[in-house]
Enzyme design. Sequence first.
Site, PDB file in Angstrom:
ATOM      1  N   SER A 136      69.958  30.145  48.357  1.00  0.00           N
ATOM      2  CA  SER A 136      69.615  29.725  47.113  1.00  0.00           C
ATOM      3  C   SER A 136      69.278  28.259  46.587  1.00  0.00           C
ATOM      4  O   SER A 136      68.548  28.041  45.827  1.00  0.00           O
ATOM      5  CB  SER A 136      70.781  30.371  46.086  1.00  0.00           C
ATOM      6  OG  SER A 136      71.104  31.672  46.207  1.00  0.00           O
ATOM      7  N   HIS A 170      72.612  25.384  43.657  1.00  0.00           N
ATOM      8  CA  HIS A 170      71.456  25.455  43.020  1.00  0.00           C
ATOM      9  C   HIS A 170      70.939  24.108  42.284  1.00  0.00           C
ATOM     10  O   HIS A 170      69.747  23.824  42.216  1.00  0.00           O
ATOM     11  CB  HIS A 170      71.655  26.685  41.856  1.00  0.00           C
ATOM     12  CG  HIS A 170      72.072  27.882  42.314  1.00  0.00           C
ATOM     13  ND1 HIS A 170      72.823  28.842  41.534  1.00  0.00           N
ATOM     14  CD2 HIS A 170      72.213  28.482  43.501  1.00  0.00           C
ATOM     15  CE1 HIS A 170      73.067  29.839  42.159  1.00  0.00           C
ATOM     16  NE2 HIS A 170      72.673  29.743  43.389  1.00  0.00           N
TER      17      HIS A 170
END
Length: 322
Positions: A178, A230
């Site tokens: 991610s 992230h």
Amino acid sequence: MADLERAGTEKPRANNSYNPNQYYAGTQEHQWTSWLIPMFVVANIIVFIVAMFVNNCPRNNTGMDGKCVAKFLGRLSFQPLRENPLFGPSSSTLEKLGALKWFNVVHGHQGWRLVTCIWLHAGVIHLLANMLSLIFIGIRLEQQFGFVRVGIIYLLSGLGGSILSALFIQSNISVGASGALFGLLGAMLSELLTNWSIYTNKAAALLTLIVIIAINLAVGILPHVDNFAHIGGFLAGFLLGFILLLRPQFGWMESRNLPADTRVKSKHKRYQYILLLVASALLIAGLTTGLVLLFKGENLNKHCSWCHYLSCVPTSRWKCGN
């Protein structure tokens, strides 16, 4: 499951609704054939299969958390859902294969975990969500800018996400692509900004992309999702977009075919070069500082009492724990 999964991209299936080309007003550039992103997808799937093979639930499960799931798969069967609700291997297997763990990186001198964790996934759900997002985001970028630039963004963004994650999360392991995916989203945003003059419908393009990014970051405040990966990946990708994703300004390609005595427009605008230099300096400084602080064993939570809310916000339905 106690692991922190970088699964914040499991919602951006709306990513396929954003196509920068629909706003692009420049001359049609060379379209690359996308092969690196599909290769990354295959590599992630192979690594997951290997992880399940090594995990061997029927042999290693103690039965304390229940029975293995999908036993017909043999040694590829999943850990009990109470232990891993994402249909995947155990925490110990992920750690053995290279999951990001602060203690091992800092005190075990295993810096390679900053990279290997990008290729590991906590379960089938985690893997599918990330790979669908990678296909929707990455293939378009690779077709527009080529495999070299997109590959650099993907890998350096994944590294940036791992560094920030390890600086804030030091009691759990973290896995997933991610951070690298958020890097691609960040690069899409900076590409829009640095090539602003050649886009039509600028406001619509910017608003669409910001909404997609905001939704994905919002998902990251759920428990067991590593939003620091992230954020770190997004920031790295955002800076790399200014460096690697410059497009020629509108009319430059046509101007090369004009008579020799005609003044040819410059390929890029001055502000593009300024953004490139500033982004380069910030990226080098950020990655260097992050690595130095990490290997010194710093815990940034001690210097930022509220930063933990960026990764998990406690509610009446769940607690964030450590």
